[in-house]
Scaffold this motif. Structure first.
Motif, PDB file in Angstrom:
ATOM      1  N   ASN A  69     -47.724 -20.167-148.652  1.00 52.30           N
ATOM      2  CA  ASN A  69     -48.062 -18.581-148.254  1.00 52.30           C
ATOM      3  C   ASN A  69     -49.166 -18.287-147.953  1.00 52.30           C
ATOM      4  N   PHE A  70     -49.970 -18.967-148.025  1.00 54.22           N
ATOM      5  CA  PHE A  70     -51.692 -19.225-146.484  1.00 54.22           C
ATOM      6  C   PHE A  70     -51.307 -19.046-145.754  1.00 54.22           C
ATOM      7  N   SER A  71     -50.431 -19.677-144.642  1.00 49.28           N
ATOM      8  CA  SER A  71     -50.125 -19.557-144.042  1.00 49.28           C
ATOM      9  C   SER A  71     -49.504 -18.345-142.834  1.00 49.28           C
ATOM     10  N   PHE A  72     -47.597 -18.231-143.918  1.00 51.29           N
ATOM     11  CA  PHE A  72     -47.442 -16.343-143.940  1.00 51.29           C
ATOM     12  C   PHE A  72     -48.458 -14.995-143.779  1.00 51.29           C
ATOM     13  N   LEU A  73     -49.076 -15.650-144.936  1.00 52.92           N
ATOM     14  CA  LEU A  73     -50.283 -14.787-144.447  1.00 52.92           C
ATOM     15  C   LEU A  73     -51.453 -14.448-143.728  1.00 52.92           C
ATOM     16  N   GLU A  74     -51.228 -15.702-143.050  1.00 54.86           N
ATOM     17  CA  GLU A  74     -52.623 -15.728-141.731  1.00 54.86           C
ATOM     18  C   GLU A  74     -52.286 -15.309-140.539  1.00 54.86           C
ATOM     19  N   ILE A  75     -50.649 -15.352-140.384  1.00 54.21           N
ATOM     20  CA  ILE A  75     -49.874 -14.644-139.494  1.00 54.21           C
ATOM     21  C   ILE A  75     -49.762 -13.588-139.409  1.00 54.21           C
ATOM     22  N   TRP A  76     -49.203 -12.731-140.391  1.00 58.08           N
ATOM     23  CA  TRP A  76     -49.654 -10.958-140.644  1.00 58.08           C
ATOM     24  C   TRP A  76     -51.249 -10.185-140.987  1.00 58.08           C
ATOM     25  N   TYR A  77     -52.245 -11.042-141.191  1.00 59.44           N
ATOM     26  CA  TYR A  77     -53.667 -11.142-140.861  1.00 59.44           C
ATOM     27  C   TYR A  77     -53.808 -10.915-139.460  1.00 59.44           C
ATOM     28  N   VAL A  78     -53.708 -11.961-138.683  1.00 58.35           N
ATOM     29  CA  VAL A  78     -53.820 -12.434-137.050  1.00 58.35           C
ATOM     30  C   VAL A  78     -53.084 -10.440-136.587  1.00 58.35           C
ATOM     31  N   THR A  79     -51.888 -10.774-137.036  1.00 53.89           N
ATOM     32  CA  THR A  79     -50.713  -9.765-135.891  1.00 53.89           C
ATOM     33  C   THR A  79     -51.316  -8.225-136.507  1.00 53.89           C
ATOM     34  N   SER A  80     -52.041  -7.756-137.191  1.00 57.00           N
ATOM     35  CA  SER A  80     -52.844  -7.060-137.303  1.00 57.00           C
ATOM     36  C   SER A  80     -53.521  -6.288-136.645  1.00 57.00           C
ATOM     37  N   THR A  81     -54.236  -7.553-136.255  1.00 58.33           N
ATOM     38  CA  THR A  81     -54.628  -7.070-135.383  1.00 58.33           C
ATOM     39  C   THR A  81     -55.272  -7.238-133.561  1.00 58.33           C
ATOM     40  N   SER A  97     -54.203   6.099-131.766  1.00 59.02           N
ATOM     41  CA  SER A  97     -53.268   7.359-132.907  1.00 59.02           C
ATOM     42  C   SER A  97     -54.490   7.227-133.785  1.00 59.02           C
ATOM     43  N   PHE A  98     -54.558   8.687-134.803  1.00 61.22           N
ATOM     44  CA  PHE A  98     -54.902   8.840-136.027  1.00 61.22           C
ATOM     45  C   PHE A  98     -54.260   7.852-136.961  1.00 61.22           C
ATOM     46  N   SER A  99     -52.715   7.683-136.928  1.00 61.17           N
ATOM     47  CA  SER A  99     -51.983   7.465-137.609  1.00 61.17           C
ATOM     48  C   SER A  99     -52.514   5.677-137.418  1.00 61.17           C
ATOM     49  N   GLY A 100     -52.162   4.973-136.655  1.00 62.18           N
ATOM     50  CA  GLY A 100     -52.482   3.946-135.749  1.00 62.18           C
ATOM     51  C   GLY A 100     -53.859   3.171-136.270  1.00 62.18           C
ATOM     52  N   CYS A 101     -54.784   4.043-136.775  1.00 58.30           N
ATOM     53  CA  CYS A 101     -56.020   3.440-136.691  1.00 58.30           C
ATOM     54  C   CYS A 101     -55.917   2.910-137.801  1.00 58.30           C
ATOM     55  N   PHE A 102     -55.612   4.346-139.088  1.00 62.86           N
ATOM     56  CA  PHE A 102     -56.038   3.488-140.475  1.00 62.86           C
ATOM     57  C   PHE A 102     -54.852   3.217-141.378  1.00 62.86           C
ATOM     58  N   LEU A 103     -53.846   2.651-140.560  1.00 63.35           N
ATOM     59  CA  LEU A 103     -52.861   1.647-140.629  1.00 63.35           C
ATOM     60  C   LEU A 103     -53.298   0.585-140.370  1.00 63.35           C
ATOM     61  N   GLN A 104     -53.936   0.156-139.022  1.00 65.71           N
ATOM     62  CA  GLN A 104     -54.728  -0.752-138.805  1.00 65.71           C
ATOM     63  C   GLN A 104     -56.007  -0.902-139.887  1.00 65.71           C
ATOM     64  N   PHE A 105     -56.908  -0.304-140.464  1.00 65.22           N
ATOM     65  CA  PHE A 105     -57.800  -0.466-141.031  1.00 65.22           C
ATOM     66  C   PHE A 105     -56.261  -0.776-142.456  1.00 65.22           C
ATOM     67  N   TYR A 106     -56.026  -0.373-143.181  1.00 60.99           N
ATOM     68  CA  TYR A 106     -55.405  -0.381-144.423  1.00 60.99           C
ATOM     69  C   TYR A 106     -55.121  -1.766-144.634  1.00 60.99           C
ATOM     70  N   PHE A 107     -54.012  -1.899-142.964  1.00 63.61           N
ATOM     71  CA  PHE A 107     -53.278  -3.659-143.206  1.00 63.61           C
ATOM     72  C   PHE A 107     -54.492  -4.752-143.170  1.00 63.61           C
ATOM     73  N   PHE A 108     -55.484  -4.285-142.111  1.00 68.53           N
ATOM     74  CA  PHE A 108     -56.132  -5.614-141.992  1.00 68.53           C
ATOM     75  C   PHE A 108     -57.292  -5.723-142.760  1.00 68.53           C
ATOM     76  N   PHE A 109     -57.875  -4.948-144.259  1.00 67.63           N
ATOM     77  CA  PHE A 109     -58.567  -5.456-144.737  1.00 67.63           C
ATOM     78  C   PHE A 109     -57.662  -5.417-146.286  1.00 67.63           C
ATOM     79  N   SER A 110     -56.073  -4.634-145.859  1.00 65.13           N
ATOM     80  CA  SER A 110     -55.734  -5.330-147.376  1.00 65.13           C
ATOM     81  C   SER A 110     -54.545  -6.667-147.210  1.00 65.13           C
ATOM     82  N   LEU A 182     -61.085  -2.960-133.891  1.00 64.56           N
ATOM     83  CA  LEU A 182     -60.283  -2.738-134.770  1.00 64.56           C
ATOM     84  C   LEU A 182     -60.924  -1.569-135.197  1.00 64.56           C
ATOM     85  N   CYS A 183     -60.263  -0.662-136.281  1.00 65.10           N
ATOM     86  CA  CYS A 183     -60.588   0.639-136.809  1.00 65.10           C
ATOM     87  C   CYS A 183     -61.455  -0.107-138.001  1.00 65.10           C
ATOM     88  N   ASP A 184     -62.514  -0.373-138.427  1.00 66.37           N
ATOM     89  CA  ASP A 184     -63.237  -0.456-139.064  1.00 66.37           C
ATOM     90  C   ASP A 184     -64.074   0.750-139.940  1.00 66.37           C
TER      91      ASP A 184
END
Length: 311
Positions: A69-81, A97-110, A182-184
């Motif tokens: 599960n942690f490896s699966f999480l890492e794949i999506w974590y690195v893919t968010s940026t 874009s605005f939507s792209g920036c806030f989606l990246q913000f949300y997924f990266f920190f989530s 990234l959108c921080d």
């Protein structure tokens, strides 16, 4: 429904500019090649662990299920940026874009929050295995393991939902340039038309809160593990106990070490540069190193990976 507010006189205000790593065109291409290789290696390494756990019946136990599960999480974590970073290297405008920036913000920190919760669950699993070995099979059942994994994802993706909504409702003015890859939230808040010190204070407390709370939980778990291991009479037993925790402790040290440097050190003159380097380490480098750490220090995982790759 309108999510992103812009000033009334800024009709051309269509997004943000991510500066990334400013350098000549040749340097941008070199960085593109480097991070492409890093990204592919990260996907391959973490994907191999997932496949090894899935196909090897000996690894169908909570410790390796949590690792998969942690490896699966890492794949999506690195893919968010990284994919957006790679596109920026080849872009002349570097606009997101605005939507792209806030989606990246949300997924990266989530995803980052989910990683913190997952590391805490893995520490709890090692605590049960070493400190409560007789009760471990009855406590850490497949059902509990599944519920813990689900809760990690739910809690991780719930933590930053409100912050993203709050910031996305604010109006942005000025050059809309973000000196980051990234959108921080920190540079985003500096671009708002009206400064909100209360909101900035809330975010400065809210963002690192789960990190430090879960870090204390992990430290407490391993303090109990250490006390239990030191009571083991045989040296071989102590080495075996330490070997089961060594990989996880290394990963925790790399991840939390860089995060503590980010949030725990005093501001420097080159704050933006420090933020980019530290963020790059825990968002790109550690997902690359984690499969190597777990495969080198774990004999069962090493055997399964050799079988998977036919070596």
């Amino acid at each position: 429904m309108k999510i992103f507010n812009t000033p009334s006189n800024s009709s051309t205000f269509t997004g943000f500019i991510l500066l990334g790593f400013p350098c000549p065109r040749e340097g941008q291409i070199l960085l593109f090649v480097l991070f492409t290789v890093v990204y592919l290696l990260t996907l391959t390494g973490n994907g191999s662990i997932i496949c090894a756990v899935h196909w090897d019946q000996r690894l169908h136990i909570p410790m390796y299920i949590l690792l998969a599960n942690f490896s699966f999480l890492e794949i999506w974590y690195v893919t968010s940026t990284v994919p957006n970073m790679l596109a920026n290297f080849l872009s002349d405008t570097k606009v997101i874009s605005f939507s792209g920036c806030f989606l990246q913000f949300y997924f990266f920190f989530s995803l980052g929050s989910t990683e913190c919760f997952s590391l805490a669950v893995m520490a709890f699993d090692r605590y049960l295995a070493i400190c409560r070995p007789l009760h471990y099979p009855t406590i850490m059942t497949r059902r509990l393991c599944t519920n813990l994994v689900i809760n990690c994802w739910v809690l991780g993706f719930s933590w930053f939902l409100i912050p993203v909504v709050i910031i996305s409702q604010m109006s942005f003015c000025g050059p809309r340039i973000i000196d980051h890859f990234l959108c921080d939230p920190a540079p985003l808040l500096t671009l708002t038309c009206k400064k909100a010190p209360v909101i900035e204070l809330i975010f400065s407390v809210l963002c690192p809160l789960p990190v430090f709370m879960l870090f204390l939980f992990i430290v407490g778990s391993y303090a109990l593990v250490l006390r239990a291991v030191l009571t083991v009479p045989s040296a071989a037993g102590r080495r075996k106990a330490f070997s089961t925790c060594g990989s996880h402790l290394t990963v925790v040290s790399l991840f939390y070490g860089s995060v503590i440097v980010m949030y725990g050190s005093p501001p420097s003159k080159n704050e933006a540069g420090k933020q980019k380097i530290v963020t790059l380490f825990y968002s790109v480098v550690t997902p690359l190193l984690n499969p190597v750490i777990y495969s080198l220090r774990n004999k069962d995982m090493k055997k399964s990976l050799k079988k998977l790759w036919g070596t």
